[in-house]
Design an enzyme around this catalytic site. Sequence first.
Site, mmCIF file in Angstrom:
data_model
loop_
_atom_site.group_PDB
_atom_site.id
_atom_site.type_symbol
_atom_site.label_atom_id
_atom_site.label_comp_id
_atom_site.label_asym_id
_atom_site.label_seq_id
_atom_site.Cartn_x
_atom_site.Cartn_y
_atom_site.Cartn_z
ATOM 1 N N TYR A 172 0.779 -1.024 0.001
ATOM 2 C CA TYR A 172 0.104 0.102 0.047
ATOM 3 C C TYR A 172 0.911 1.389 0.020
ATOM 4 C CZ TYR A 172 -4.410 -2.229 0.013
ATOM 5 O OH TYR A 172 -5.624 -3.067 -0.428
ATOM 6 N N ASN A 194 -11.941 4.786 -6.500
ATOM 7 C CA ASN A 194 -10.613 4.965 -6.418
ATOM 8 C C ASN A 194 -10.324 5.559 -5.139
ATOM 9 O OD1 ASN A 194 -10.673 4.302 -9.003
ATOM 10 N ND2 ASN A 194 -10.579 6.285 -9.647
ATOM 11 N N VAL A 195 -8.976 5.431 -4.724
ATOM 12 C CA VAL A 195 -8.567 5.678 -3.378
ATOM 13 C C VAL A 195 -7.196 6.575 -3.444
ATOM 14 C CG1 VAL A 195 -9.184 3.392 -2.546
ATOM 15 C CG2 VAL A 195 -7.090 3.430 -3.298
ATOM 16 N N ASP A 196 -7.202 7.171 -4.743
ATOM 17 C CA ASP A 196 -6.056 8.110 -5.064
ATOM 18 C C ASP A 196 -6.228 9.492 -4.835
ATOM 19 O OD1 ASP A 196 -6.756 7.177 -8.621
ATOM 20 O OD2 ASP A 196 -7.650 8.883 -7.357
ATOM 21 N N HIS A 230 -14.608 3.258 -1.507
ATOM 22 C CA HIS A 230 -13.444 2.353 -0.965
ATOM 23 C C HIS A 230 -12.304 3.214 -0.183
ATOM 24 C CE1 HIS A 230 -14.957 -0.488 -4.270
ATOM 25 N NE2 HIS A 230 -15.762 -0.413 -3.218
ATOM 26 N N CYS A 233 -4.727 4.596 12.767
ATOM 27 C CA CYS A 233 -4.083 3.779 13.806
ATOM 28 C C CYS A 233 -5.058 2.833 14.685
ATOM 29 C CB CYS A 233 -3.691 4.798 15.252
ATOM 30 S SG CYS A 233 -3.291 4.068 16.648
ATOM 31 N N GLY A 253 -14.409 3.725 -16.451
ATOM 32 C CA GLY A 253 -13.415 3.302 -15.952
ATOM 33 C C GLY A 253 -13.342 2.214 -14.994
ATOM 34 N N SER A 291 -14.278 -2.264 -14.078
ATOM 35 C CA SER A 291 -14.481 -3.638 -14.546
ATOM 36 C C SER A 291 -15.915 -3.849 -14.126
ATOM 37 C CB SER A 291 -13.398 -4.548 -14.092
ATOM 38 O OG SER A 291 -13.254 -4.568 -12.731
HETATM 39 C C1 BV8 Z 1 -18.667 -5.759 1.296
HETATM 40 C C2 BV8 Z 1 -9.821 -0.623 -2.012
HETATM 41 C C3 BV8 Z 1 -20.084 -6.756 2.923
HETATM 42 C C4 BV8 Z 1 -8.522 -1.393 -1.660
HETATM 43 C C5 BV8 Z 1 -11.286 -2.147 -3.242
HETATM 44 C C6 BV8 Z 1 -22.319 -8.692 -3.547
HETATM 45 C C7 BV8 Z 1 -22.802 -7.854 -2.688
HETATM 46 C C8 BV8 Z 1 -22.000 -7.323 -1.684
HETATM 47 C C9 BV8 Z 1 -20.574 -7.869 -1.847
HETATM 48 C C10 BV8 Z 1 -20.131 -8.811 -2.275
HETATM 49 C C11 BV8 Z 1 -21.129 -9.344 -3.371
HETATM 50 N N1 BV8 Z 1 -20.371 -10.551 -4.120
HETATM 51 C C12 BV8 Z 1 -19.179 -10.667 -3.571
HETATM 52 C C13 BV8 Z 1 -18.959 -9.540 -2.584
HETATM 53 C C14 BV8 Z 1 -17.601 -9.540 -1.837
HETATM 54 C C15 BV8 Z 1 -16.891 -8.337 -2.552
HETATM 55 C C16 BV8 Z 1 -16.659 -8.470 -3.777
HETATM 56 O O1 BV8 Z 1 -17.481 -7.707 -4.756
HETATM 57 N N2 BV8 Z 1 -15.772 -9.216 -4.520
HETATM 58 C C17 BV8 Z 1 -15.881 -9.444 -5.952
HETATM 59 C C18 BV8 Z 1 -14.478 -9.570 -6.463
HETATM 60 C C19 BV8 Z 1 -16.737 -10.698 -6.379
HETATM 61 N N3 BV8 Z 1 -17.229 -7.190 -2.181
HETATM 62 C C20 BV8 Z 1 -16.720 -6.754 -0.986
HETATM 63 O O2 BV8 Z 1 -15.924 -7.332 -0.095
HETATM 64 C C21 BV8 Z 1 -17.027 -5.239 -0.380
HETATM 65 N N4 BV8 Z 1 -17.437 -5.332 0.911
HETATM 66 O O3 BV8 Z 1 -19.377 -6.100 0.344
HETATM 67 O O4 BV8 Z 1 -18.949 -5.955 2.576
HETATM 68 C C22 BV8 Z 1 -20.104 -6.521 4.159
HETATM 69 C C23 BV8 Z 1 -21.164 -5.958 5.031
HETATM 70 C C24 BV8 Z 1 -21.390 -5.916 6.202
HETATM 71 C C25 BV8 Z 1 -20.168 -6.247 7.199
HETATM 72 C C26 BV8 Z 1 -19.104 -6.745 6.719
HETATM 73 C C27 BV8 Z 1 -19.013 -6.801 5.158
HETATM 74 C C28 BV8 Z 1 -15.767 -4.302 -0.365
HETATM 75 C C29 BV8 Z 1 -15.313 -4.234 -1.873
HETATM 76 C C30 BV8 Z 1 -14.129 -3.146 -1.652
HETATM 77 C C31 BV8 Z 1 -12.814 -3.786 -2.005
HETATM 78 N N5 BV8 Z 1 -11.604 -2.521 -1.893
HETATM 79 N N6 BV8 Z 1 -10.366 -1.199 -3.267
HETATM 80 C C32 BV8 Z 1 -7.199 -1.231 -2.482
HETATM 81 O O5 BV8 Z 1 -7.532 -0.307 -3.328
HETATM 82 O O6 BV8 Z 1 -6.527 -1.981 -2.527
HETATM 83 S S1 BV8 Z 1 -12.064 -2.903 -4.576
HETATM 84 C C33 BV8 Z 1 -10.782 -2.826 -5.878
HETATM 85 O O7 BV8 Z 1 -11.551 -3.251 -7.016
HETATM 86 C C34 BV8 Z 1 -10.522 -1.539 -6.476
HETATM 87 O O8 BV8 Z 1 -9.991 -0.460 -5.537
HETATM 88 C C35 BV8 Z 1 -11.723 -0.933 -7.134
HETATM 89 O O9 BV8 Z 1 -12.274 -0.073 -6.212
HETATM 90 C C36 BV8 Z 1 -12.476 -2.163 -7.430
HETATM 91 C C37 BV8 Z 1 -12.816 -2.405 -8.873
HETATM 92 O O10 BV8 Z 1 -11.770 -2.174 -9.763
HETATM 93 P P1 BV8 Z 1 -11.840 -0.983 -10.908
HETATM 94 O O11 BV8 Z 1 -11.860 0.143 -10.109
HETATM 95 O O12 BV8 Z 1 -13.014 -1.635 -11.772
HETATM 96 O O13 BV8 Z 1 -10.614 -1.273 -11.513
HETATM 97 P P2 BV8 Z 1 -9.993 -2.771 -12.559
HETATM 98 O O14 BV8 Z 1 -8.582 -2.841 -12.596
HETATM 99 O O15 BV8 Z 1 -10.709 -3.858 -12.079
HETATM 100 O O16 BV8 Z 1 -10.557 -2.110 -13.895
HETATM 101 C C38 BV8 Z 1 -10.312 -1.035 -14.465
HETATM 102 C C39 BV8 Z 1 -11.078 -0.910 -15.624
HETATM 103 O O17 BV8 Z 1 -10.680 0.314 -16.285
HETATM 104 C C40 BV8 Z 1 -11.128 -1.885 -16.799
HETATM 105 O O18 BV8 Z 1 -12.129 -2.417 -17.105
HETATM 106 C C41 BV8 Z 1 -10.291 -1.323 -17.860
HETATM 107 O O19 BV8 Z 1 -10.750 -1.807 -19.072
HETATM 108 C C42 BV8 Z 1 -10.645 0.165 -17.759
HETATM 109 N N7 BV8 Z 1 -9.847 1.056 -18.303
HETATM 110 C C43 BV8 Z 1 -8.430 1.152 -18.012
HETATM 111 N N8 BV8 Z 1 -7.977 2.168 -18.591
HETATM 112 C C44 BV8 Z 1 -8.819 2.949 -18.982
HETATM 113 C C45 BV8 Z 1 -10.169 2.576 -18.820
HETATM 114 N N9 BV8 Z 1 -11.258 2.933 -18.937
HETATM 115 C C46 BV8 Z 1 -11.325 4.087 -19.520
HETATM 116 N N10 BV8 Z 1 -10.157 4.830 -19.694
HETATM 117 C C47 BV8 Z 1 -8.918 4.086 -19.490
HETATM 118 N N11 BV8 Z 1 -7.930 4.860 -19.906
#
Ligand code: BV8
Length: 250
Positions: A70, A109-111, A126, A134, A194, A196
Amino acid sequence: MTPIEIKSDFLSALREANHIAILTGAGVSAESGVPTFRDALTGLWAKYDPMQLATPEAFSRDPETVTRWYDQRRLNVLKCEPNPAHRALAQWQRSCAAGGRTFTLITQNVDRLHQAAGSTDVIEIHGSLIEWRCLITQRLQECRGGPFPQYPPRSDAGGLLRPNVVWFGEALPEEAARAAEHAAGFCDVFISIGTSGLVYPAAGYLHLAKSSGAVTAEINRDPTPATDVADYSMLGKAGEILPALLQALG
Ligand code: BV8
């Protein structure tokens, strides 16, 4: 740059909208040099799976590795500047406000680059890489300096510091989640940019907007699970499409 085709009926919907909601993902920051989430493991991190690092379990098991990952991302983000996509969204928010219309920006985004571009009231569902918390006092501290002196870092109170991001399996910040759901449920137009569309509950907001009667659109470099659900899909770079969209809106 390939010519960008923006449908006239989508432009009409935007001009008539009183409430516009936007969801952004890592693709909006890609052109600023911030690796997208699933690319965030280039180089040193090639051997890790982000889904395994962005969890409370990973932090408990190996706080040094997780905080090094991180902090490397934080240090990179601090060197990055907003790109035309961020600036177009900030400009759009200002022109909506001038016209008495609401423009809600929800970001995964977290940036903090939206804020750096001038966007206000950004809903950070997020969390943020710049803030660390802390584990003893729960106090947040903004970290805009160089590398931490040690990993895992500790606060002045001696507690472990963790990034103030939402990990997989952690609940979204309550107020942010509520505001995001409200905006998605009550907007006239919802645009997903932007992302997925793989992470929930964020990926559900476009479906919520659509079922609530909003016009929905996606701006993304690649097709996603939302592409066939959205009423309009513009494939390409956010940093090119958003300025063109604003120009077409006049
Ligand atoms: C929760 C921070 C419950 C950390 C991140 C159904 C309902 C609820 C939850 C779930 C569910 N099914 C599954 C879940 C669990 C889980 C989940 O979704 N899992 C997935 C993998 C199936 N969700 C969770 O755990 C969430 N919490 O639901 O809690 C709960 C309730 C009560 C009590 C306890 C628990 C929490 C999810 C948050 C996780 N944290 N980020 C960090 O940054 O390290 S998520 C992480 O992925 C990223 O930070 C981002 O936020 C997220 C999505 O990523 P993207 O932003 O889409 O980025 P990615 O690389 O995937 O894609 C980029 C896209 O951009 C691509 O499509 C590409 O083509 C495109 N692109 C690239 N360049 C360009 C472009 N587009 C345009 N222009 C360009 N130039």
